[in-house]
Design a protein around this motif. Structure first.
Motif, PDB file in Angstrom:
ATOM      1  N   UNK A  99       0.691  -1.079  -0.174  1.00 16.54           N
ATOM      2  CA  UNK A  99      -0.004  -0.186   0.496  1.00 16.54           C
ATOM      3  C   UNK A  99       0.704   0.958   0.218  1.00 16.54           C
ATOM      4  N   UNK A 100       2.229   1.208  -0.195  1.00 15.21           N
ATOM      5  CA  UNK A 100       2.822   2.710  -0.078  1.00 15.21           C
ATOM      6  C   UNK A 100       4.319   2.018  -0.974  1.00 15.21           C
ATOM      7  N   UNK A 101       5.152   3.056  -1.475  1.00 19.90           N
ATOM      8  CA  UNK A 101       5.675   2.645  -2.737  1.00 19.90           C
ATOM      9  C   UNK A 101       6.630   4.111  -2.440  1.00 19.90           C
ATOM     10  N   UNK A 102       7.429   3.842  -2.998  1.00 20.19           N
ATOM     11  CA  UNK A 102       8.594   5.107  -3.288  1.00 20.19           C
ATOM     12  C   UNK A 102       8.107   6.407  -3.440  1.00 20.19           C
ATOM     13  N   UNK A 103       8.216   7.949  -2.840  1.00 22.32           N
ATOM     14  CA  UNK A 103       7.955   8.629  -3.744  1.00 22.32           C
ATOM     15  C   UNK A 103       9.936   9.175  -5.146  1.00 22.32           C
ATOM     16  N   UNK A 104       9.101   9.391  -6.216  1.00 17.79           N
ATOM     17  CA  UNK A 104      10.997   9.089  -7.315  1.00 17.79           C
ATOM     18  C   UNK A 104      10.992  10.185  -8.127  1.00 17.79           C
ATOM     19  N   UNK A 109      17.968  -0.140   3.842  1.00 13.88           N
ATOM     20  CA  UNK A 109      16.882  -1.187   3.662  1.00 13.88           C
ATOM     21  C   UNK A 109      15.467   0.144   3.993  1.00 13.88           C
ATOM     22  N   UNK A 110      14.015  -1.503   3.545  1.00 15.24           N
ATOM     23  CA  UNK A 110      13.228  -1.089   5.368  1.00 15.24           C
ATOM     24  C   UNK A 110      12.651   0.495   4.140  1.00 15.24           C
ATOM     25  N   UNK A 111      12.519   1.511   5.165  1.00 12.75           N
ATOM     26  CA  UNK A 111      11.510   3.006   4.593  1.00 12.75           C
ATOM     27  C   UNK A 111      13.569   4.074   4.738  1.00 12.75           C
ATOM     28  N   UNK A 112      14.484   3.393   4.913  1.00 14.11           N
ATOM     29  CA  UNK A 112      15.199   4.161   4.175  1.00 14.11           C
ATOM     30  C   UNK A 112      15.293   4.267   2.941  1.00 14.11           C
ATOM     31  N   UNK A 113      15.872   6.101   2.189  1.00 10.68           N
ATOM     32  CA  UNK A 113      15.918   6.508   0.739  1.00 10.68           C
ATOM     33  C   UNK A 113      17.431   5.485   0.334  1.00 10.68           C
ATOM     34  N   UNK A 114      17.819   6.316  -1.524  1.00 12.38           N
ATOM     35  CA  UNK A 114      18.307   6.261  -1.634  1.00 12.38           C
ATOM     36  C   UNK A 114      19.150   7.158  -2.629  1.00 12.38           C
ATOM     37  N   UNK A 120      20.875   9.817 -11.932  1.00 11.73           N
ATOM     38  CA  UNK A 120      19.997   9.086 -10.620  1.00 11.73           C
ATOM     39  C   UNK A 120      19.610   8.253 -11.014  1.00 11.73           C
ATOM     40  N   UNK A 121      18.790   7.932  -9.982  1.00  8.35           N
ATOM     41  CA  UNK A 121      17.054   7.846  -9.663  1.00  8.35           C
ATOM     42  C   UNK A 121      17.586   8.239  -8.102  1.00  8.35           C
ATOM     43  N   UNK A 122      16.401   8.892  -7.549  1.00  7.67           N
ATOM     44  CA  UNK A 122      16.710   9.169  -6.517  1.00  7.67           C
ATOM     45  C   UNK A 122      15.248   8.630  -5.770  1.00  7.67           C
ATOM     46  N   UNK A 123      14.849   8.010  -4.076  1.00  2.00           N
ATOM     47  CA  UNK A 123      13.839   7.046  -4.037  1.00  2.00           C
ATOM     48  C   UNK A 123      13.924   7.153  -2.511  1.00  2.00           C
ATOM     49  N   UNK A 124      12.646   7.916  -1.919  1.00  5.52           N
ATOM     50  CA  UNK A 124      12.451   7.692   0.020  1.00  5.52           C
ATOM     51  C   UNK A 124      10.924   7.969  -0.146  1.00  5.52           C
TER      52      UNK A 124
END
Length: 406
Positions: free
Chosen positions: A204-209, A254-259, A276-280
């Motif tokens: 029910x939850x994804x990254x913001x990208x 991992x988990x809810x940590x962005x990168x 780059x791709x940014x995710x959080x």
């Protein structure tokens, strides 16, 4: 037809998408596969089957009820990832898996020590690769499960259901799967993407990208005369990348940590490019990551006293939980369906994105359900037949629960 037979048949068809292509779909093989699916859907008895010129395939399983109930949808994508070869896929079934390492070919072994989730699959039947290609269960397992569920409902009219719309999209693996999806024409109250892993997990939850393109200008001159004159764009690229912490990369989070993920680096002395791709999961933290990219650009340009670095930032998709938290109905149905099937539902924050994220923000609430696969996008990909069967039952049960609301 058994769900595993569908997956095996589909997996042998190469449908890899291409991130460097500007066509829609990005590869012609996707369109060819969708044409085959269109024929299969019509043969099954689905109505209003339509394949548009961009490779989006739609169909409808009509209601078998007199009462009007909510129309729902199920969605999967036809393309497989370009990360690893999808040509000449040669799947095989490991029956009654013994829980040990799996010899995929003479050189490649899928080791339990590398993939400890295999321990939970002991005694199950697994579809695996021959070690030379990906399998394509991402997301041909989803397609197989949706069509098998439709076939089951058609064969069992005693199971009451409302109108069910089916959608198969191209180019999900290159981030474009929902770009041209006809949400208005799909006309569902809510839908589900069948594009996850373990069948009991509801995403029910994804990254913001976001994605970032970095362009670096250098100055090339003969190396024998370079002192005080040459600016090697490749060295500047390394300096730029080194400004970001190592503990904010995919391999260290991992988990809810962005990168921040450097996906491509190319160039020469005169010119270099970084992608780059940014995710959080946290939208505010993603904004800080984007600001850090701008600050890195400014720092390098000040260091060299000229505008060497330019960047372009593009927002790709947002965390669908922002919408689903206020529209819990599809989550509630999926949870209840899993419980009635004797499974223990779990919610998951996906470290990635799905078509459902974009569709949710287009007005179609669309959580993601598991298909029984794992180790996607590579030679160690597998799919559990028993979990595929459970996914079929899940689709049927959700349709039944929605209908019972009448």
């Amino acid at each position: 037809m058994k769900v595993q037979d569908r997956l095996i048949r589909y997996s042998k068809i190469n449908t890899q998408s291409n991130p460097d292509s500007e066509t829609v779909p990005t590869t012609s093989c996707q369109m060819e596969f969708s044409k085959q699916l269109k024929e299969e859907m019509e043969t099954l008895g689905l109505i209003d089957v339509k394949l548009d010129d961009m490779g989006y395939l739609y169909g409808t399983l009509p209601s078998n009820m007199e009462e009007e109930v909510d129309t729902i949808g199920f969605i999967a994508h036809v393309d497989t990832a370009p990360d690893f070869s999808g040509e000449n896929v040669n799947p095989r079934i490991v029956e009654n898996y013994d829980g040990n390492d799996i010899q995929l070919n003479s050189e490649v072994v899928m080791k339990v020590s590398d993939f400890p989730q295999l321990e939970k699959l002991k005694g199950k039947d697994l579809i695996v690769t021959d070690g030379n290609t990906l399998l394509g269960a991402d997301d041909k397992a989803g397609i197989a499960e949706i069509l098998t569920a439709c076939e089951y409902l058609i064969a069992h009219p005693e199971i009451k259901h409302g109108t069910i719309h089916i959608g198969f999209t191209p180019d999900e693996e290159v981030g474009r799967g929902a770009h041209h999806f006809d949400v208005e024409g799909f006309n569902c109250k809510f839908a589900y993407t069948m594009d996850g892993g373990e069948v009991h997990i509801i995403a029910d939850e994804t990254f913001n990208a976001s994605s970032v393109e970095v362009h670096i200008k250098g100055f090339s001159i003969h190396p024998g005369e370079a002192k005080g004159k040459m600016i090697n764009a490749l060295n500047v690229a390394h300096e730029f990348h080194a400004l970001f912490p190592k503990n904010a990369r995919p391999e260290t989070t991992e988990g809810r940590e962005g990168f921040n993920h450097l996906t491509d680096m190319s160039g020469d002395v005169e010119e270099a490019h970084l992608q780059y791709i940014l995710r959080n999961h946290d939208a505010h933290k993603l904004e800080l990551q984007k600001e850090a990219m701008e600050l890195a650009k400014e720092y390098i340009n000040k260091l060299y006293h000229q505008e060497l670095v330019s960047i372009s930032i593009h927002d790709d998709y947002r965390n669908m939980y922002e919408i689903l938290k206020d529209n819990p109905e599809p989550l509630n149905y999926a949870t209840k369906a899993l419980e009635q099937l004797g499974l223990n539902p779990e919610k998951e924050s996906v470290r990635g994105g799905t078509d459902g994220a974009t569709l949710t923000f287009k007005g179609l609430p669309c959580p993601n359900l598991g298909t029984g696969g794992g180790n996607y996008h590579g030679r160690y990909e597998y799919c559990c037949i028993q979990e595929m069967e459970q996914a079929v039952s899940l689709i049927v049960k959700i349709a039944e629960l929605v209908a019972s609301k009448a």
